[in-house]
Design a protein around this motif. Structure first.
Motif, PDB file in Angstrom:
ATOM      1  N   ARG A  38      27.544  90.578 -45.166  1.00 26.37           N
ATOM      2  CA  ARG A  38      27.951  91.233 -46.403  1.00 26.37           C
ATOM      3  C   ARG A  38      27.406  90.454 -47.592  1.00 26.37           C
ATOM      4  O   ARG A  38      27.484  89.228 -47.620  1.00 26.37           O
ATOM      5  CB  ARG A  38      29.480  91.326 -46.507  1.00 26.37           C
ATOM      6  CG  ARG A  38      30.088  92.315 -45.538  1.00 26.37           C
ATOM      7  CD  ARG A  38      31.567  92.553 -45.825  1.00 26.37           C
ATOM      8  NE  ARG A  38      32.152  93.411 -44.812  1.00 26.37           N
ATOM      9  CZ  ARG A  38      32.079  94.735 -44.822  1.00 26.37           C
ATOM     10  NH1 ARG A  38      31.452  95.348 -45.813  1.00 26.37           N
ATOM     11  NH2 ARG A  38      32.628  95.454 -43.863  1.00 26.37           N
ATOM     12  N   ARG A  39      26.894  91.184 -48.547  1.00 25.30           N
ATOM     13  CA  ARG A  39      26.363  90.537 -49.745  1.00 25.30           C
ATOM     14  C   ARG A  39      27.478  89.766 -50.451  1.00 25.30           C
ATOM     15  O   ARG A  39      28.573  90.300 -50.663  1.00 25.30           O
ATOM     16  CB  ARG A  39      25.786  91.590 -50.689  1.00 25.30           C
ATOM     17  CG  ARG A  39      25.191  91.017 -51.959  1.00 25.30           C
ATOM     18  CD  ARG A  39      24.454  92.075 -52.733  1.00 25.30           C
ATOM     19  NE  ARG A  39      23.885  91.544 -53.958  1.00 25.30           N
ATOM     20  CZ  ARG A  39      22.845  92.069 -54.589  1.00 25.30           C
ATOM     21  NH1 ARG A  39      22.269  93.145 -54.098  1.00 25.30           N
ATOM     22  NH2 ARG A  39      22.382  91.530 -55.692  1.00 25.30           N
ATOM     23  N   THR A  45      22.628  83.231 -55.075  1.00 28.32           N
ATOM     24  CA  THR A  45      21.787  82.036 -55.057  1.00 28.32           C
ATOM     25  C   THR A  45      21.473  81.728 -53.595  1.00 28.32           C
ATOM     26  O   THR A  45      22.118  82.278 -52.687  1.00 28.32           O
ATOM     27  CB  THR A  45      22.528  80.832 -55.665  1.00 28.32           C
ATOM     28  OG1 THR A  45      23.674  80.538 -54.834  1.00 28.32           O
ATOM     29  CG2 THR A  45      22.988  81.126 -57.088  1.00 28.32           C
ATOM     30  N   PRO A  46      20.482  80.862 -53.306  1.00 32.82           N
ATOM     31  CA  PRO A  46      20.229  80.499 -51.909  1.00 32.82           C
ATOM     32  C   PRO A  46      21.476  79.983 -51.196  1.00 32.82           C
ATOM     33  O   PRO A  46      21.729  80.322 -50.040  1.00 32.82           O
ATOM     34  CB  PRO A  46      19.152  79.411 -52.031  1.00 32.82           C
ATOM     35  CG  PRO A  46      18.401  79.774 -53.272  1.00 32.82           C
ATOM     36  CD  PRO A  46      19.461  80.289 -54.216  1.00 32.82           C
ATOM     37  N   GLU A  47      22.280  79.181 -51.899  1.00 32.69           N
ATOM     38  CA  GLU A  47      23.486  78.630 -51.281  1.00 32.69           C
ATOM     39  C   GLU A  47      24.504  79.735 -50.978  1.00 32.69           C
ATOM     40  O   GLU A  47      25.069  79.797 -49.879  1.00 32.69           O
ATOM     41  CB  GLU A  47      24.121  77.579 -52.197  1.00 32.69           C
ATOM     42  CG  GLU A  47      23.284  76.332 -52.394  1.00 32.69           C
ATOM     43  CD  GLU A  47      22.170  76.515 -53.426  1.00 32.69           C
ATOM     44  OE1 GLU A  47      22.114  77.588 -54.071  1.00 32.69           O
ATOM     45  OE2 GLU A  47      21.355  75.594 -53.567  1.00 32.69           O
ATOM     46  N   ALA A  48      24.746  80.632 -51.955  1.00 37.13           N
ATOM     47  CA  ALA A  48      25.708  81.716 -51.751  1.00 37.13           C
ATOM     48  C   ALA A  48      25.218  82.681 -50.681  1.00 37.13           C
ATOM     49  O   ALA A  48      26.003  83.213 -49.891  1.00 37.13           O
ATOM     50  CB  ALA A  48      25.939  82.459 -53.068  1.00 37.13           C
ATOM     51  N   HIS A  49      23.908  82.884 -50.653  1.00 39.57           N
ATOM     52  CA  HIS A  49      23.316  83.791 -49.671  1.00 39.57           C
ATOM     53  C   HIS A  49      23.595  83.311 -48.254  1.00 39.57           C
ATOM     54  O   HIS A  49      24.017  84.078 -47.388  1.00 39.57           O
ATOM     55  CB  HIS A  49      21.812  83.877 -49.939  1.00 39.57           C
ATOM     56  CG  HIS A  49      21.079  84.789 -49.014  1.00 39.57           C
ATOM     57  ND1 HIS A  49      20.172  84.325 -48.092  1.00 39.57           N
ATOM     58  CD2 HIS A  49      21.112  86.137 -48.865  1.00 39.57           C
ATOM     59  CE1 HIS A  49      19.677  85.349 -47.412  1.00 39.57           C
ATOM     60  NE2 HIS A  49      20.224  86.450 -47.854  1.00 39.57           N
ATOM     61  N   ALA A  83      14.296  89.355 -53.408  1.00 37.26           N
ATOM     62  CA  ALA A  83      14.143  90.651 -52.738  1.00 37.26           C
ATOM     63  C   ALA A  83      15.484  91.358 -52.612  1.00 37.26           C
ATOM     64  O   ALA A  83      15.570  92.585 -52.763  1.00 37.26           O
ATOM     65  CB  ALA A  83      13.517  90.454 -51.358  1.00 37.26           C
ATOM     66  N   ILE A  84      16.549  90.595 -52.341  1.00 36.61           N
ATOM     67  CA  ILE A  84      17.884  91.181 -52.239  1.00 36.61           C
ATOM     68  C   ILE A  84      18.365  91.623 -53.617  1.00 36.61           C
ATOM     69  O   ILE A  84      18.947  92.702 -53.768  1.00 36.61           O
ATOM     70  CB  ILE A  84      18.871  90.172 -51.621  1.00 36.61           C
ATOM     71  CG1 ILE A  84      18.361  89.690 -50.258  1.00 36.61           C
ATOM     72  CG2 ILE A  84      20.262  90.788 -51.484  1.00 36.61           C
ATOM     73  CD1 ILE A  84      18.161  90.785 -49.244  1.00 36.61           C
ATOM     74  N   ARG A  85      18.102  90.807 -54.627  1.00 45.54           N
ATOM     75  CA  ARG A  85      18.500  91.186 -55.989  1.00 45.54           C
ATOM     76  C   ARG A  85      17.853  92.504 -56.398  1.00 45.54           C
ATOM     77  O   ARG A  85      18.442  93.315 -57.104  1.00 45.54           O
ATOM     78  CB  ARG A  85      18.091  90.097 -56.981  1.00 45.54           C
ATOM     79  CG  ARG A  85      18.846  88.785 -56.850  1.00 45.54           C
ATOM     80  CD  ARG A  85      18.601  87.920 -58.079  1.00 45.54           C
ATOM     81  NE  ARG A  85      19.146  86.585 -57.922  1.00 45.54           N
ATOM     82  CZ  ARG A  85      18.412  85.489 -57.754  1.00 45.54           C
ATOM     83  NH1 ARG A  85      17.088  85.577 -57.719  1.00 45.54           N
ATOM     84  NH2 ARG A  85      18.983  84.308 -57.630  1.00 45.54           N
ATOM     85  N   GLU A  86      16.608  92.720 -55.957  1.00 46.81           N
ATOM     86  CA  GLU A  86      15.858  93.922 -56.330  1.00 46.81           C
ATOM     87  C   GLU A  86      16.074  95.078 -55.353  1.00 46.81           C
ATOM     88  O   GLU A  86      15.459  96.135 -55.491  1.00 46.81           O
ATOM     89  CB  GLU A  86      14.366  93.590 -56.402  1.00 46.81           C
ATOM     90  CG  GLU A  86      14.016  92.567 -57.474  1.00 46.81           C
ATOM     91  CD  GLU A  86      12.557  92.132 -57.410  1.00 46.81           C
ATOM     92  OE1 GLU A  86      11.773  92.783 -56.674  1.00 46.81           O
ATOM     93  OE2 GLU A  86      12.202  91.145 -58.086  1.00 46.81           O
ATOM     94  N   VAL A 130      27.233  95.801 -47.011  1.00 49.42           N
ATOM     95  CA  VAL A 130      26.652  95.349 -45.746  1.00 49.42           C
ATOM     96  C   VAL A 130      25.126  95.374 -45.843  1.00 49.42           C
ATOM     97  O   VAL A 130      24.531  96.330 -46.342  1.00 49.42           O
ATOM     98  CB  VAL A 130      27.121  96.229 -44.573  1.00 49.42           C
ATOM     99  CG1 VAL A 130      26.408  95.833 -43.281  1.00 49.42           C
ATOM    100  CG2 VAL A 130      28.624  96.096 -44.392  1.00 49.42           C
ATOM    101  N   ILE A 131      24.503  94.307 -45.370  1.00 50.04           N
ATOM    102  CA  ILE A 131      23.048  94.173 -45.382  1.00 50.04           C
ATOM    103  C   ILE A 131      22.579  93.772 -43.988  1.00 50.04           C
ATOM    104  O   ILE A 131      23.188  92.921 -43.336  1.00 50.04           O
ATOM    105  CB  ILE A 131      22.594  93.104 -46.399  1.00 50.04           C
ATOM    106  CG1 ILE A 131      22.943  93.542 -47.828  1.00 50.04           C
ATOM    107  CG2 ILE A 131      21.098  92.830 -46.279  1.00 50.04           C
ATOM    108  CD1 ILE A 131      22.640  92.485 -48.879  1.00 50.04           C
TER     109      ILE A 131
END
Length: 236
Positions: A38-39, A45-49, A83-86, A130-131
């Motif tokens: 889940r997003r 950020t890389p850490e949150a991702h 890429a996820i942000r976009e 969900v991703i």
């Protein structure tokens, strides 16, 4: 799409990923990572991702996960968060980290430790954040335009299959009209709008109308994801 055929028969995310990589490795793939998560609600950020966790499946050299090079590209220098942000559905590592950019020299050196000269990616976006994502690495930087399209399309079909395991696509399977299915089927076959119009005896505007209707019903971000979604539903 044949690259994803066996994966569509899998009963678990792990099995789907293994089957896909088995087929892709015959085409020269050296690395695979799939992830279902889940997003994060926090700023991406890389850490949150990575803190978002989820189901992560990786086919790579044994020394790679947990190595200093692996940790560098995951936590210190991860341009793929863009890429996820976009909301991108298909892309390459090099789209966000150009090979000739000095800022990413260490990034590509780190990836080289896993024999990744570039990777082709697919991402599906479902309900409730969900991703499902796929990274498929190759030791060859240039695999050719036709193969790249085939790999990314098959990858998107795989990520749609991974979405099935989350249940995020099963709440409401849409009804598509015969014309909407026909248009998507011809698109999947590589036809252009003008060709589809001629084949069906309708105008290009009507083709675009049917495709856009189908895309909205399927909850897809673009035409490519719509095709992948109907392929996963076995409608093609």
């Amino acid at each position: 799409m044949q690259l994803a055929d066996d994966a569509l028969m899998a009963a678990t995310p792990q099995d789907a990923s293994i089957r896909f990589f088995r087929a892709a490795s015959r085409m020269g793939a050296t690395y695979l990572q799939t992830r279902l998560y889940r997003r994060p609600m926090a700023r991406l950020t890389p850490e949150a991702h990575w803190a978002a966790g989820g189901v992560i499946i990786r086919m790579s050299p044994e020394r790679w996960p947990g190595s200093s090079a692996f940790n560098y590209i995951c936590f210190e220098c991860n341009p793929l968060v863009s890429a996820i942000r976009e909301n991108r559905t298909r892309y390459r590592f090099s789209d966000f980290a150009p090979h000739d950019a000095p800022a990413y020299r260490a990034y590509w050196e780190a990836l080289g430790e896993a024999d990744i000269a570039d990777a082709h990616c697919a991402t599906s976006y479902g309900s409730k954040g969900v991703i499902a994502s796929l990274h498929l690495g190759f030791g060859d930087r240039n695999i050719g335009a036709d193969m790249e399209r085939a790999v990314q399309m098959a990858g998107l079909i795989l990520t749609e299959r991974l979405m099935d395991f989350s249940g995020s696509l099963k709440d409401d399977i849409p009804h598509l009209s015969d014309r909407e299915r026909d248009c998507l089927a011809f698109l999947a076959d590589g036809r252009q709008d003008r060709e589809i119009a001629d084949l069906l005896g309708i105008t290009e505007t009507t083709v675009r109308f049917h495709v856009d209707n189908a895309r909205r019903k399927l909850g897809a971000r673009n035409r490519t994801q719509a095709i992948a979604r109907v392929a996963n539903l076995r409608w093609l």
